[in-house]
Write a protein that holds these residues in place. Sequence first.
Motif, short mmCIF file in Angstrom:
data_model
loop_
_atom_site.label_atom_id
_atom_site.label_comp_id
_atom_site.label_asym_id
_atom_site.label_seq_id
_atom_site.Cartn_x
_atom_site.Cartn_y
_atom_site.Cartn_z
N PRO A 12 0.81 -1.23 0.00
CA PRO A 12 0.00 0.00 0.00
C PRO A 12 0.84 1.27 0.00
N GLU A 13 2.08 1.19 0.47
CA GLU A 13 2.90 2.40 0.58
C GLU A 13 3.20 3.02 -0.77
N GLN A 14 3.45 2.18 -1.78
CA GLN A 14 3.71 2.72 -3.12
C GLN A 14 2.51 3.50 -3.63
N LEU A 15 1.31 3.03 -3.31
CA LEU A 15 0.10 3.72 -3.75
C LEU A 15 -0.05 5.04 -3.00
N ARG A 16 0.18 5.02 -1.69
CA ARG A 16 0.05 6.25 -0.90
C ARG A 16 1.01 7.32 -1.40
N GLU A 17 2.21 6.89 -1.82
CA GLU A 17 3.20 7.84 -2.33
C GLU A 17 2.71 8.58 -3.57
N HIS A 18 1.76 7.96 -4.29
CA HIS A 18 1.23 8.58 -5.50
C HIS A 18 -0.19 9.13 -5.30
N GLY A 19 -0.56 9.31 -4.02
CA GLY A 19 -1.81 9.99 -3.72
C GLY A 19 -3.04 9.11 -3.65
N VAL A 20 -2.87 7.79 -3.64
CA VAL A 20 -4.02 6.89 -3.55
C VAL A 20 -4.29 6.56 -2.08
N ALA A 21 -5.48 6.87 -1.60
CA ALA A 21 -5.87 6.56 -0.23
C ALA A 21 -6.46 5.15 -0.21
N VAL A 22 -5.64 4.18 0.15
CA VAL A 22 -6.07 2.78 0.04
C VAL A 22 -7.17 2.42 1.03
N ASP A 23 -7.36 3.22 2.07
CA ASP A 23 -8.39 2.93 3.06
C ASP A 23 -9.72 3.59 2.72
N GLU A 24 -9.75 4.34 1.64
CA GLU A 24 -10.99 4.97 1.18
C GLU A 24 -11.48 4.27 -0.08
N PRO A 25 -12.80 4.32 -0.36
CA PRO A 25 -13.33 3.64 -1.55
C PRO A 25 -12.75 4.19 -2.84
N TYR A 26 -12.36 3.30 -3.73
CA TYR A 26 -11.96 3.72 -5.08
C TYR A 26 -12.18 2.58 -6.07
N TYR A 27 -12.29 2.94 -7.34
CA TYR A 27 -12.63 1.98 -8.40
C TYR A 27 -11.68 2.18 -9.58
N VAL A 28 -11.36 1.07 -10.24
CA VAL A 28 -10.44 1.10 -11.37
C VAL A 28 -11.21 0.76 -12.64
N LEU A 29 -11.04 1.57 -13.68
CA LEU A 29 -11.65 1.33 -14.98
C LEU A 29 -10.55 1.13 -16.00
N ARG A 30 -10.76 0.16 -16.91
CA ARG A 30 -9.77 -0.12 -17.95
C ARG A 30 -10.47 -0.20 -19.30
N PHE A 31 -9.97 0.58 -20.28
CA PHE A 31 -10.53 0.58 -21.63
C PHE A 31 -9.41 0.28 -22.62
N VAL A 32 -9.64 -0.66 -23.52
CA VAL A 32 -8.62 -1.03 -24.49
C VAL A 32 -8.87 -0.33 -25.82
N SER A 33 -7.88 -0.43 -26.72
CA SER A 33 -7.94 0.33 -27.97
C SER A 33 -8.65 -0.42 -29.09
N TRP A 34 -8.72 -1.77 -29.00
CA TRP A 34 -9.32 -2.62 -30.02
C TRP A 34 -8.60 -2.52 -31.36
N GLU A 35 -7.27 -2.36 -31.29
CA GLU A 35 -6.47 -2.27 -32.51
C GLU A 35 -5.58 -3.49 -32.74
N ALA A 36 -5.53 -4.42 -31.77
CA ALA A 36 -4.71 -5.62 -31.94
C ALA A 36 -5.31 -6.52 -33.01
#
Length: 345
Positions: free
Chosen positions: A165-189
């Motif tokens: 978790p420390e690497q995330l905190r160093e970049h401003g991510v509060a690991v103890d608070e709710p957060y969500y990750v979204l991933r979108f691909v390019s569809w070019e492969a």
Amino acid sequence: MNVHFEVGHPAHVHLFKHAIWDLEEAGHETLVTAREKEVTTELLDAYGIDYQVLSRQADSTPGLILEWALRELKLVRAIREFGSDVVVSHLSPVAAQAARLTGTPSVTFTDDEVETRTLERLTVPFTARICTPANFEMDFGRKHRRYDGYHELAYLHPDRFDPDPEQLREHGVAVDEPYYVLRFVSWEAHHDVGNSGFSREAKRELVEYLSGHGEVYITSESELPEAFEEYRLPVPPETIHDLLYYADGYVGDSQTMAMEAGLLGTPSIRSNSFVGDDDVSMFGELEAHGLVFNFREEGDAVAKLKELVEDPETAAQWEGRRERLLETRVDVTDVVLEEALGAAE
């Protein structure tokens, strides 16, 4: 042994990185030949893995054909100069053919039936061993090796992955608070031609809804619309699995990241046009274990996301399901090592 890894995609770095480190620690020599695609070389640098760049991803069909031909010539030269005892790759026709041209055994890993059907004739006849998850729907006869696991367990198995978790905190991510990750691909492969994922309208709906329940972080292969820039992923690519581990949920049209999230015990929703009767078998398996939900229709995916976000027991359910699954799955790095050294003997 001189063990040669061909790496053409960021996911291949993760698949082979622990095997590279274990081989070097055991006194073997390794060579990594790489293709500049997305953050492939950035990851290799971050992990301290030496490599040779043989080509850069082209942006047109003629360019890809030329890149393929030149890459194979360079790979033949690299195999001879290194004295490779075995070439290990992820479904790479270039690697399999170059290995055959030099009389070197090759080991091919694949977990995607859709992609494999496209490249089977260009790869399988030239490789000594082809390794897949146990429930892979295709059969390659005597050269086929099956194992109880998934590629992602070469680096996310509990014996290999310890979230930080420390690497995330160093970049401003509060690991103890709710957060969500979204991933979108390019569809070019090459294997994505004719397929699609979330529309711009659905992406906007996802962001607007989730931002009312926590922080939103977006990782995208294609250029982000200006309205989404404030949600751009704030962490370096080598910390993405830490980010997924502590996330309250994942949603996207990516194949790999949906698997990764589910195997980390994070509620995972995937939506793209691959979903259906001809979908990749591993997604059906993870859905049966309650770790990944797969939807062809984006509206169904958005509705399921809202249902999960509003269920306070979601995270605990996923972690229990993950633990039960991992009791029956292997550390896939051990498979990479066994097959590579076995083919090289």
